[in-house]
Enzyme design. Sequence first.
Site, PDB file in Angstrom:
ATOM      1  N   GLU A 156      -6.486  -4.137  -4.539  1.00 11.13           N
ATOM      2  CA  GLU A 156      -6.797  -5.087  -3.479  1.00 11.13           C
ATOM      3  C   GLU A 156      -6.992  -6.803  -4.345  1.00 11.13           C
ATOM      4  OE1 GLU A 156      -5.350  -5.080  -0.485  1.00 11.13           O
ATOM      5  OE2 GLU A 156      -5.049  -2.885  -0.714  1.00 11.13           O
ATOM      6  N   ARG A 199       7.714  -3.867   0.629  1.00  8.58           N
ATOM      7  CA  ARG A 199       6.467  -3.501   0.653  1.00  8.58           C
ATOM      8  C   ARG A 199       6.807  -2.286  -0.990  1.00  8.58           C
ATOM      9  NH1 ARG A 199       3.023   0.328  -2.051  1.00  8.58           N
ATOM     10  NH2 ARG A 199       1.054   1.067  -1.193  1.00  8.58           N
ATOM     11  N   ARG A 236       6.561  -4.682   7.434  1.00 10.38           N
ATOM     12  CA  ARG A 236       6.905  -4.641   5.523  1.00 10.38           C
ATOM     13  C   ARG A 236       8.326  -3.744   5.640  1.00 10.38           C
ATOM     14  NH1 ARG A 236       2.100  -4.020   2.424  1.00 10.38           N
ATOM     15  NH2 ARG A 236       1.647  -3.175   3.212  1.00 10.38           N
TER      16      ARG A 236
END
Length: 175
Positions: free
Chosen positions: A95, A87, A136
């Site tokens: 999104e 990330r 992540r």
Amino acid sequence: MKPVILAMLALAACAPVQQRAVTVPPRAPVVAQSPPPAPPAVRAAPAGRMAAVTRPAAPARPAVAGERVARVIDGDTVQMADGERVRLMGFDTPEKPPRAECPAEANRAAQATARLQSLSRNGLVLARAGRDRYGRTLAAASTPDGRDVAETMIAAGLAKPYHGRGPRGGWCAPA
């Protein structure tokens, strides 16, 4: 004594100078993968002046080998060649469907994903900084030529500044 020195310098400046070729050996490459530097250029000078030896200008910022990106998941998340999901920090992008709240957000998400694919084509230079709540890796990213990915995405209008705290803000116009 000073007038004598000044007079000698003045005479030396007016005296013809013999020109000769100057050979400068090329420098050894700094990194094994770097191409050798260009040899110096010797410019002929008008009679009475010394020849100038110049080297090509160094690049403003040397390129760094980027880590290979296997795929771009969305505008702010990538998967590296070894499977690691990263990330990217410093920005938030819209999104993708089905999480997009409106068609405009879905469209901008597609644009942000495409832009990140373009930026990561030659890999990314990552500065890892831990993990997020989804497992992540968190990392600041730049391109091999030194461009900051967050700044580039924000400047293009495809992302908003975000530092992991607080509301991210919406991408849909209020109804």
